[in-house]
Motif scaffolding. Sequence first.
Motif, PDB file in Angstrom:
ATOM      1  N   ARG A 301      -6.121 -21.139  -9.462  1.00  0.00           N
ATOM      2  CA  ARG A 301      -6.769 -22.053  -8.449  1.00  0.00           C
ATOM      3  C   ARG A 301      -7.114 -23.517  -9.218  1.00  0.00           C
ATOM      4  O   ARG A 301      -7.507 -23.237 -10.411  1.00  0.00           O
ATOM      5  N   PHE A 302      -7.001 -24.674  -8.731  1.00  0.00           N
ATOM      6  CA  PHE A 302      -7.208 -26.020  -9.408  1.00  0.00           C
ATOM      7  C   PHE A 302      -8.365 -26.450  -8.756  1.00  0.00           C
ATOM      8  O   PHE A 302      -8.902 -26.314  -7.409  1.00  0.00           O
ATOM      9  N   THR A 303      -8.969 -27.366  -9.403  1.00  0.00           N
ATOM     10  CA  THR A 303      -9.814 -28.516  -9.063  1.00  0.00           C
ATOM     11  C   THR A 303      -9.464 -29.958  -9.047  1.00  0.00           C
ATOM     12  O   THR A 303      -8.586 -30.087 -10.219  1.00  0.00           O
ATOM     13  N   VAL A 304     -10.009 -30.854  -8.453  1.00  0.00           N
ATOM     14  CA  VAL A 304      -9.485 -32.164  -8.569  1.00  0.00           C
ATOM     15  C   VAL A 304     -10.812 -32.688  -9.525  1.00  0.00           C
ATOM     16  O   VAL A 304     -11.749 -33.110  -9.069  1.00  0.00           O
ATOM     17  N   ASP A 305     -10.146 -33.374 -10.747  1.00  0.00           N
ATOM     18  CA  ASP A 305     -11.143 -33.957 -11.657  1.00  0.00           C
ATOM     19  C   ASP A 305     -10.414 -34.822 -12.265  1.00  0.00           C
ATOM     20  O   ASP A 305      -9.616 -34.721 -13.269  1.00  0.00           O
ATOM     21  N   GLU A 306     -10.876 -36.445 -12.055  1.00  0.00           N
ATOM     22  CA  GLU A 306      -9.772 -37.341 -12.552  1.00  0.00           C
ATOM     23  C   GLU A 306     -10.106 -37.388 -14.056  1.00  0.00           C
ATOM     24  O   GLU A 306      -9.574 -38.169 -14.711  1.00  0.00           O
ATOM     25  N   GLN A 307     -11.347 -36.918 -14.690  1.00  0.00           N
ATOM     26  CA  GLN A 307     -11.521 -36.941 -16.126  1.00  0.00           C
ATOM     27  C   GLN A 307     -10.839 -35.718 -16.610  1.00  0.00           C
ATOM     28  O   GLN A 307     -11.248 -35.509 -17.875  1.00  0.00           O
ATOM     29  N   GLY A 308      -9.843 -35.175 -16.067  1.00  0.00           N
ATOM     30  CA  GLY A 308      -9.549 -33.687 -16.697  1.00  0.00           C
ATOM     31  C   GLY A 308     -10.301 -32.716 -17.249  1.00  0.00           C
ATOM     32  O   GLY A 308     -10.307 -32.104 -18.333  1.00  0.00           O
ATOM     33  N   GLY A 309     -11.481 -32.489 -16.426  1.00  0.00           N
ATOM     34  CA  GLY A 309     -12.078 -31.344 -16.998  1.00  0.00           C
ATOM     35  C   GLY A 309     -13.369 -31.612 -17.618  1.00  0.00           C
ATOM     36  O   GLY A 309     -14.122 -30.690 -17.974  1.00  0.00           O
ATOM     37  N   ARG A 310     -13.808 -32.788 -17.614  1.00  0.00           N
ATOM     38  CA  ARG A 310     -14.929 -33.371 -18.421  1.00  0.00           C
ATOM     39  C   ARG A 310     -15.912 -33.972 -17.442  1.00  0.00           C
ATOM     40  O   ARG A 310     -16.852 -34.362 -17.871  1.00  0.00           O
ATOM     41  N   SER A 311     -15.648 -33.968 -16.089  1.00  0.00           N
ATOM     42  CA  SER A 311     -16.617 -34.525 -15.110  1.00  0.00           C
ATOM     43  C   SER A 311     -17.651 -33.756 -15.031  1.00  0.00           C
ATOM     44  O   SER A 311     -17.699 -32.484 -15.014  1.00  0.00           O
ATOM     45  N   ARG A 312     -18.851 -34.366 -14.779  1.00  0.00           N
ATOM     46  CA  ARG A 312     -20.135 -33.445 -14.531  1.00  0.00           C
ATOM     47  C   ARG A 312     -20.454 -33.984 -12.878  1.00  0.00           C
ATOM     48  O   ARG A 312     -19.758 -33.636 -12.017  1.00  0.00           O
TER      49      ARG A 312
END
Length: 588
Positions: A301-312
């Motif tokens: 399963r994926f999530t949408v994160d425009e910072q490639g996993g670094r967003s808070r």
Amino acid sequence: MLLWVMMMVGVGVGVNAAPRTTPAPLPDAERLQKLEQVTEQLSRQLMLQQLYIEEKSRSEADSGLKQLRMRRDGVKSYNVDSFAGHSIAALHDHSGLERTPGLGELIVQLNGVEFRTRHNDYKIRMPVHNTSFHMVEDVPFPPVPPSVLRQDTVEKQTAEMQEYFKAWKDSDHSHRDYRPYFKPVLCYLEGAWTLDQHMEEPFSSDRHAIEASSWFDLQEKIRYTSTTGDRLNSQNFAYLPTTIYNITDGVPNFAQWNYRILCHPLKGEVNRSHLVPLDDLGHRMGEGMDYNRYLGSRMTRFTVDEQGGRSRRFQWNELDDWMYQIPGKDNYGAHMTDDAFGMPKLRVQDDTPINVANYHRTWRAGEHDAMGDTVGHRGFADRNLFVAESTQPRIAPTHVKHCYREHGHGHVCKEYTKRMSYAIPLEVIFLTPLNAWNPYNLQHHGKFNTPEGAIATKDGRNGGTTPEKAFNGTNSKNYALTPEKFFSGAEVASDKADTTKGTIGVLDRQGVMRRVKTSGIRTQLPNIPGVGVMRLRYPIVPVSVEGSPIWKELTAVREVLMDMDHYKKYMVRVPEGLHSYNAVPSHH
């Protein structure tokens, strides 16, 4: 309850009790009025009981996927299917169908309403550009690159097409400008309380439809199967609740819950690095998968994160932009604003009025609330709930009267009536030139269930690789256009629910048998020479249990355990030698 009603209205009821004086019977008109009052009171109490159940659900979990049908058991609880099993959300492949992603039965919670779907196998369709209720149209397939079509042989076309896939995999549009030919669509699940009194199929599928003649018939079938533990092998039952949404002149007004799955062609390019995989330790343990094997499976399963996993933390992200492109029940082109309770709803990014006819989950008010905040969420504590307003009369209305003191005007009252629908994202699917590329110029006969479509399978033709058994052209249920040699491997991570075949024989317009592969929607494409395996389906469906405080704590603990060196500052006692620990690559 009937006895209680009769006692309330003065009807004598014989019971084993001490003798008492029987009151004189009420006149018929007065008794009828009393019955109407009691019926209204009981109906309102039922409304409040339904509200209580929904409010309890809203406080315990977010909107999202809750459970799949259990397909297997095990010694440990994590051996058993929950929101994932062999795949996330029971997704599977029907690439022999023209535009059908496979998706099984789901239990979903949407704004506190829990329901169970039929086996879905939905189609890549979108709302129309007018207000016709529930009318849809096909999402267009991307065109074939002209440089492919210019090649004078199928072999050369195949080689040129493979170069486009290589460019897409590497995100290198200088090698080939792939961007006009690889198009992302966001598929979503939408639900609403409707006023439909007659049974309505939620959305079309070439494989499944609800097997019931009326809402009552469907309810009785669900009561039977839930009571007996039986099931229908076709998986064509669904639990779709009914509620009382209002009372008019003492008469309860009923609303019927229904859902549908649609897709929206996203504007612009979607950077696949923004689709970040979410670890699922429980299901990995159940399958005995290491992390790398998990990433290549259908469980991911994926999530949408425009910072490639670094967003808070955030108030608005890329997913909000995508969902805001999607209309509610008034379809594309509708525009509505919302100023309920004296608060015009504004976009978080630029403080312009929100078009509430499109799906959104956050908004900004022009003044601070009692906690000092200006940003509001459509759910009290539901991060996954997207909401849209409509004017459709077939959507159950909700009404409120709000009175307040206004300077210079004294006591002011305003009334608001809204018709709402709710949605969650399901998956991002990339449409490719393979969906329409037809280098052998095979005759496509359209819908399989029409006289024209039946030509492909007439006289027992089943797609075998002999002239006698090969399909005579294609149809919507036997959709195979891609040359066999475009791929060099077998299907990837197959499932028992798949109907994808290997090499298929199809007669071209001159009667020559061509060896081809299916051209519909796949989770992952088989190996392409010089390119590799490519993922096309990215499930981003939220999971309802993520809203639980227990899940939030367990997620934090899991992240610490999976990347102890990165998160050691959160530990009370840091284990010895932690600085050299590197069992799982960091994705933060």
